[in-house]
Design a protein around this motif. Structure first.
Motif, PDB file in Angstrom:
ATOM      1  N   PRO A 428       0.671  -1.069   0.133  1.00 41.48           N
ATOM      2  CA  PRO A 428      -0.098   0.261  -0.022  1.00 41.48           C
ATOM      3  C   PRO A 428       0.652   0.914  -0.010  1.00 41.48           C
ATOM      4  N   ASP A 429       1.653   1.578  -0.793  1.00 40.14           N
ATOM      5  CA  ASP A 429       2.962   2.349  -1.298  1.00 40.14           C
ATOM      6  C   ASP A 429       2.350   2.622  -2.156  1.00 40.14           C
ATOM      7  N   PRO A 430       2.890   4.347  -2.382  1.00 42.53           N
ATOM      8  CA  PRO A 430       2.346   5.221  -3.620  1.00 42.53           C
ATOM      9  C   PRO A 430       2.872   4.324  -4.949  1.00 42.53           C
ATOM     10  N   LEU A 431       4.919   3.996  -4.887  1.00 42.51           N
ATOM     11  CA  LEU A 431       5.201   3.479  -6.133  1.00 42.51           C
ATOM     12  C   LEU A 431       5.122   2.700  -6.747  1.00 42.51           C
ATOM     13  N   SER A 432       4.393   1.085  -5.630  1.00 39.76           N
ATOM     14  CA  SER A 432       3.521   0.046  -5.759  1.00 39.76           C
ATOM     15  C   SER A 432       2.670   0.216  -6.293  1.00 39.76           C
ATOM     16  N   GLU A 433       1.658   1.237  -6.117  1.00 40.18           N
ATOM     17  CA  GLU A 433       0.572   1.373  -6.823  1.00 40.18           C
ATOM     18  C   GLU A 433       0.819   1.501  -8.347  1.00 40.18           C
ATOM     19  N   LEU A 435       3.340   1.448  -9.520  1.00 40.94           N
ATOM     20  CA  LEU A 435       3.427   0.498 -11.135  1.00 40.94           C
ATOM     21  C   LEU A 435       3.328   0.036 -11.664  1.00 40.94           C
ATOM     22  N   SER A 436       1.955  -1.157 -10.140  1.00 41.05           N
ATOM     23  CA  SER A 436       0.692  -2.100 -11.022  1.00 41.05           C
ATOM     24  C   SER A 436      -0.460  -1.647 -11.174  1.00 41.05           C
ATOM     25  N   GLY A 437      -1.009  -0.271 -10.823  1.00 46.68           N
ATOM     26  CA  GLY A 437      -1.916  -0.231 -11.643  1.00 46.68           C
ATOM     27  C   GLY A 437      -2.845  -0.689 -11.296  1.00 46.68           C
ATOM     28  N   THR A 438      -2.781  -0.572  -9.511  1.00 48.63           N
ATOM     29  CA  THR A 438      -3.833  -1.367  -8.777  1.00 48.63           C
ATOM     30  C   THR A 438      -3.690  -0.196  -7.873  1.00 48.63           C
ATOM     31  N   MET A 439      -4.409  -0.365  -6.766  1.00 57.14           N
ATOM     32  CA  MET A 439      -5.100   0.438  -5.377  1.00 57.14           C
ATOM     33  C   MET A 439      -5.054  -0.697  -4.394  1.00 57.14           C
ATOM     34  N   CYS A 440      -4.946  -0.452  -3.034  1.00 57.31           N
ATOM     35  CA  CYS A 440      -5.527  -1.157  -1.716  1.00 57.31           C
ATOM     36  C   CYS A 440      -6.639  -0.765  -1.341  1.00 57.31           C
ATOM     37  N   VAL A 441      -6.410  -1.828  -0.715  1.00 54.15           N
ATOM     38  CA  VAL A 441      -8.210  -1.329   0.312  1.00 54.15           C
ATOM     39  C   VAL A 441      -8.082  -1.510   1.478  1.00 54.15           C
ATOM     40  N   GLN A 442      -8.547  -0.794   2.305  1.00 57.18           N
ATOM     41  CA  GLN A 442      -8.567  -0.872   4.130  1.00 57.18           C
ATOM     42  C   GLN A 442      -9.105  -0.690   5.236  1.00 57.18           C
ATOM     43  N   VAL A 443      -9.191  -0.424   6.273  1.00 55.51           N
ATOM     44  CA  VAL A 443      -9.974  -0.833   7.241  1.00 55.51           C
ATOM     45  C   VAL A 443      -9.515  -0.578   8.281  1.00 55.51           C
ATOM     46  N   CYS A 444     -10.063   0.244   8.911  1.00 57.64           N
ATOM     47  CA  CYS A 444      -9.279   0.468  10.804  1.00 57.64           C
ATOM     48  C   CYS A 444      -9.451  -0.936  11.679  1.00 57.64           C
ATOM     49  N   ILE A 445      -8.676  -1.087  12.535  1.00 55.48           N
ATOM     50  CA  ILE A 445      -9.316  -2.198  13.576  1.00 55.48           C
ATOM     51  C   ILE A 445      -8.567  -1.637  15.065  1.00 55.48           C
ATOM     52  N   GLN A 446      -9.652  -1.219  15.807  1.00 56.96           N
ATOM     53  CA  GLN A 446      -9.466  -1.227  17.251  1.00 56.96           C
ATOM     54  C   GLN A 446      -8.619  -2.593  18.615  1.00 56.96           C
ATOM     55  N   LYS A 447      -7.645  -1.765  19.474  1.00 57.39           N
ATOM     56  CA  LYS A 447      -8.137  -2.753  20.134  1.00 57.39           C
ATOM     57  C   LYS A 447      -7.481  -2.550  21.451  1.00 57.39           C
TER      58      LYS A 447
END
Length: 447
Positions: A428-433, A435-447
């Protein structure tokens, strides 16, 4: 373990090295340092309980392997299972799944019906050493990159060695730069160039177990050897499309741009067949980089600096050519609708491409702990294959250790309270996204 006192300077002598390794959990030594375990015991550096603990764990492993059974499992393996069709199929599959497509301007996969002639050039094109790597057995048959392409393509295949792997001539009797003209002629007579460069186990190995005048068992830098750089430069000037095939066990930076770049590692006896399957589209590439490919060695920390600053994907701030976890396919796998519950990440995975595609879905986690790594950490992954337009719900377990951090004293514990979980086919970093042309999806978790 002998490096502890010979090179690393963390111990004074061989008995201290044996004691340190045994006390900290190394039960079995590949080498001769543990010949001094009894000496370490006599000097009071370890006690009998340390030896007993290691012996129990080693013997328990042997028992689990069935080595003490009346009829050991491995003894039942007959000789005719060696090099059997089933085992060769596994070798081919492993090679196909491990190759990483680093760049593709659209030239791949190749359409054989539109090609009259292909040039296969380079010191690794017809090399068995480039298939084997090291610590290997002997296969009954090898398919080199040249042979794999020849078997798969019905048109003309022009072959030229091009240059030596690292010397300025291909034999002691030859003139310097003796094979460049042949390579240029092959390229000019072809529609596309498949350039097979890189290293083999004579140029990179474990510490000093290999040796030659070029690198003495290790690479001098991240660039290709000089004659290969010269060959690449000359072929680039011809103007034909160039597909660069890099055989190596480590990161390389070819420096000169090509139409496509494939990192094939040391792919084994079926490496040439696997390469041809990917080049001509029978298989979509699905490998991901297991290490970071850096731009230059000059920007890396000093080799004797043991800190993690700017090393590996978790700490890198710059100098990244191709990121850890990166690899292209011929399709487009997209992750959406990420959720987390009861130690498991769940997401929807869809193939938005027009062909069957395998890809590796990756989970990364980042927390707000003061001891957290600067970037993020891989915490799970799963390989998935989808038909065009197919959607599937995927579950990937997230281990409890993913939420832990390590403080300055080496204590591992959950110290963060908020975490972000990412899912995608890359980091999930700008360079990876980018180069790959895809975006990561994310969710927040509380502990």
């Amino acid at each position: 373990i002998q490096d502890f006192h010979k090179h690393h300077g963390v111990t004074k002598n061989v008995t201290e090295s044996a004691a340190l390794a045994l006390r900290t959990g190394c039960d079995l030594n590949c080498g001769n340092t543990y010949l001094y375990v009894l000496a370490a015991l006599e000097e009071g550096l370890i006690d009998a309980a340390d030896i007993r603990r290691a012996c129990i764990r080693v013997l328990r492993t042997r028992i689990r392997l069935g080595l003490f059974d009346p009829e050991p499992h491995f003894a039942a393996c007959t000789y005719d299972t060696i090099a059997s069709p089933a085992h060769k199929a596994v070798s081919l599959s492993c090679a196909e799944k491990s190759m990483v497509l680093l760049k593709n301007d659209g030239i791949l996969p190749l359409d054989p019906s539109k090609l009259h002639a292909i040039a296969v050039i380079g010191p690794n094109a017809d090399s068995r050493a480039a298939l084997e790597g090291n610590y290997c057995g002997t296969a009954d048959r090898y398919v080199t990159f040249l042979e794999g392409i020849q078997d798969a393509f019905s048109g003309r295949v022009h072959y030229a060695q091009g240059c030596h792997l690292y010397k300025d001539r291909t034999s002691n009797l030859a003139m310097a730069d003796d094979r460049y003209a042949e390579a240029l002629a092959a390229a000019e007579a072809s529609d596309v160039v498949i350039l097979c460069l890189g290293l083999d186990a004579t140029l990179e190995g474990e510490e000093g177990d290999t040796g030659n005048e070029f690198s003495s068992g290790d690479k001098a830098d991240l660039r290709l050897p000089p004659p290969q750089r010269k060959l690449l430069e000359k072929l680039h000037a011809v103007g034909k499309p160039v597909i660069l095939v890099l055989a190596a066990g480590s990161a390389l930076n070819p420096e000169i741009s090509c139409n496509a770049v494939l990192q094939v590692w040391y792919p084994g006896q079926c490496g040439g067949q696997a390469l041809a399957h990917i080049l001509f589209g029978k298989v979509s590439p699905s490998g991901k980089l297991p290490v970071t490919f850096y731009e230059t060695a000059e920007q890396l920390p000093d080799f004797t600096d043991y800190s993690m600053q700017n090393r590996t994907y978790r700490y890198a701030r710059n100098n990244v050519l191709y990121p850890f976890g990166y690899g292209l396919t011929y399709g487009k796998i997209v992750c959406t609708e990420l959720s987390y519950e009861n130690g498991c990440a769940r997401m929807t995975v869809t193939n938005q491409g027009i062909r069957f595609t395998e890809d590796v879905v990756q989970l990364y986690i980042k927390d707000n702990s003061p001891w957290a790594v600067p970037n993020h950490s891989l915490c799970g992954f799963a390989r998935i294959g989808l038909e065009p337009g197919e959607t599937r719900r995927l579950e990937i377990p997230v281990p409890d250790s993913a939420f832990e951090s390590v403080d300055e004293q080496g204590v591992r514990a959950v110290t963060g309270t908020a975490f972000t979980l990412y899912a995608g086919t890359c980091q999930p970093d700008p360079l990876s996204e980018k180069l790959s042309g895809t975006m990561c999806v994310q969710v927040c978790i509380q502990k």
